[in-house]
Write a protein that holds these residues in place. Structure first.
Motif, PDB file in Angstrom:
ATOM      1  N   GLY A  38      19.721  -8.662  19.083  1.00  0.00           N
ATOM      2  CA  GLY A  38      20.113  -8.507  20.474  1.00  0.00           C
ATOM      3  C   GLY A  38      18.962  -8.867  21.401  1.00  0.00           C
ATOM      4  O   GLY A  38      17.857  -9.221  20.972  1.00  0.00           O
ATOM      5  N   ASP A  39      19.194  -8.748  22.698  1.00  0.00           N
ATOM      6  CA  ASP A  39      18.162  -9.116  23.665  1.00  0.00           C
ATOM      7  C   ASP A  39      16.929  -8.229  23.555  1.00  0.00           C
ATOM      8  O   ASP A  39      15.797  -8.698  23.680  1.00  0.00           O
ATOM      9  CB  ASP A  39      18.726  -9.047  25.081  1.00  0.00           C
ATOM     10  N   ASP A  88      14.122  -3.312  14.098  1.00  0.00           N
ATOM     11  CA  ASP A  88      15.444  -2.976  14.614  1.00  0.00           C
ATOM     12  C   ASP A  88      15.710  -1.490  14.402  1.00  0.00           C
ATOM     13  O   ASP A  88      15.088  -0.853  13.550  1.00  0.00           O
ATOM     14  CB  ASP A  88      16.528  -3.830  13.965  1.00  0.00           C
ATOM     15  N   ARG A 135      24.393  -3.525  13.222  1.00  0.00           N
ATOM     16  CA  ARG A 135      25.195  -4.555  13.891  1.00  0.00           C
ATOM     17  C   ARG A 135      25.870  -5.482  12.880  1.00  0.00           C
ATOM     18  O   ARG A 135      27.014  -5.873  13.051  1.00  0.00           O
ATOM     19  CB  ARG A 135      24.313  -5.361  14.847  1.00  0.00           C
ATOM     20  N   ASP A 162      30.719  -6.792  17.363  1.00  0.00           N
ATOM     21  CA  ASP A 162      30.963  -7.425  18.661  1.00  0.00           C
ATOM     22  C   ASP A 162      31.510  -8.839  18.520  1.00  0.00           C
ATOM     23  O   ASP A 162      31.666  -9.553  19.519  1.00  0.00           O
ATOM     24  CB  ASP A 162      29.680  -7.442  19.493  1.00  0.00           C
ATOM     25  N   GLU A 169      23.433 -15.794  16.495  1.00  0.00           N
ATOM     26  CA  GLU A 169      22.537 -14.910  17.235  1.00  0.00           C
ATOM     27  C   GLU A 169      21.068 -15.208  16.933  1.00  0.00           C
ATOM     28  O   GLU A 169      20.221 -15.107  17.813  1.00  0.00           O
ATOM     29  CB  GLU A 169      22.865 -13.447  16.917  1.00  0.00           C
TER      30      GLU A 169
END
Length: 414
Positions: A38-39, A88, A135, A162, A169
């Motif tokens: 993710g960001d 993470d 995720r 998601d 990604e």
């Protein structure tokens, strides 16, 4: 100048990196929600890379997004020492799980630089992608790919909750590296981690010498049913995949209670279904469960009960079940010579230590299938973890950091 028996890490410097990490991807109060790729993960990766480069490390990424910061040795033809963990976090994660291990590796490098000590072997600090699996499932997928457990194309095609694709990604955040995700020859792998359990804190121990891991067996299973109206459809004609998955999860939870007196555990971890709406029965579901026990034979018995419960639960609801993925890890997997070396350093520096088994999964489990591997545990308050209230103090890392430094140097100078 060189590392001497009296050399100690810079605890304040290490803690400053922990605090900087704690500002990136904040979740619930005091915690982190830094899901992989993710960001916020990109921001943390960028910061880690900058720290590595400032410490004089050459930095590479592989095709799974693993980051390698390498410090050359005096003989770069020798296999390197790796120190690593993950940056993470869980969706409701703490500030120390995994993060402390990566930043401990960085602190080892900085301490070597302070002392002007060039080890014989190269040393590489590693951030493993997607250890948590919060995720993209399964967890520890990138370290597993690194040692040949998973194919890189399969990893890239993983789809998150998601709807995002792992490989896409990686590209989006700029961490799809050119290096192949494949382990070459490695002399040894070290991983410092918080215990994620209450034993060290309860016994007021400064450090745990990890001798092995609880044997774990888990599986991801799918259920196939049929959509129909929740009102007129008779019970004997229903094929409710959601109910089948729910029955399996509760059956697995019962297995844990059946073996709890001897420290067995079973986890009903996840259930998804489609369409999962009022008024209509779900025709597909997917669930994840695992079992663990200190005795490997008992773990196998629990796993067989889990397997039988899967198909019984599906049949009870008129559905079909299929095992999509299975995994196992733990046991007597860590290198005894490395364990002895870590214990010797704890004794030499007069820390209050104990031998301990890991009850959680770690990237070290996969590395142990490829090279000599060892882990060091630092205490965490009340054993709380995978929770925003996960907490440690700087003093909780004094023993683990300094033992790691000296154990790595001794191994790297062989």
């Amino acid at each position: 100048m060189s590392i001497t028996p009296d050399t100690r890490v810079d605890l304040d410097r290490f803690w400053s990196t922990i605090e900087a990490s704690g500002e990136i991807g904040k979740g619930r109060p005091g915690g982190l929600s830094r899901l992989t790729l993710g960001d916020a993960d990109r921001e943390m990766r960028d910061l880690f890379r900058s720290w590595c480069e400032a410490a004089g490390l050459s930095v590479e990424m592989d095709a799974a997004g693993n980051i390698f910061g390498r410090r050359d040795g005096s003989d770069n033809d020798l296999p390197p020492i790796l120190i690593g963990s993950h940056l993470d976090t869980q969706i409701n994660g703490g500030r120390f799980d995994g993060v402390a291990g990566v930043l401990a590796g960085l602190e080892v490098i900085r301490s070597l630089n302070d002392a002007g000590h060039v080890t014989k072997r190269p040393i590489v600090v590693v951030d493993w992608t997607n250890e948590e699996g919060a995720r993209f499932s399964p967890p520890m997928v990138a370290s597993g790919c690194f040692v040949g457990k998973y194919d890189i194309d399969w990893v890239h095609d993983l789809i998150g909750d998601d709807g995002a694709r792992f490989g896409d990604e990686l590209e989006r955040i700029g961490y799809n590296g050119e290096r192949a995700c494949k382990a070459g020859e490695i002399d040894a792998y070290f991983e410092l981690h918080i215990e994620q359990g209450p034993i060290l804190d309860a016994e007021n121990r400064q450090v745990g010498i990890v001798t092995g891991g609880y044997p774990v067996r888990g599986m991801r299973a799918s259920f196939k049913g049929q959509t129909s109206h929740t009102g007129p459809t008779p019970m004997d004609l229903r094929k409710n995949a959601l109910a089948a998955g729910a029955r399996w999860l509760t059956a697995v939870d019962d297995i844990g209670w059946d073996f709890a007196v001897h420290d067995g555990k079973a986890t009903a971890a996840r259930l998804t279904a489609w369409p999962n709406k009022p008024g209509i029965l779900s025709d597909t579901a997917e669930a994840v469960c695992d079992v663990r026990h200190p005795d490997p034979i008992t773990t196998r018995a629990m796993a067989e009960k889990m397997r039988r419960a899967l198909f019984e639960s599906a049949a009870r609801c008129g559905c079909e079940a299929e095992i999509e993925d299975e995994w196992e890890w733990g046991g007597d997997i860590f290198d005894h010579e490395m364990i002895d070396g870590i214990r010797d350093e704890a004794i030499r520096m007069e820390f209050n230590w104990r031998d301990i088994e890991s009850q959680a999964g770690h990237d070290a489990y996969f590395l142990a299938t490829h090279c000599p591997t060892a882990m060091i545990f630092a205490p965490c308050e009340n054993g709380i973890t995978h929770n925003n209230e996960e907490n440690c103090t700087p003093e909780d890392f004094v023993a683990g950091l300094n033992i790691l430094l000296h154990a790595v140097v001794k191994r790297a100078d062989r």
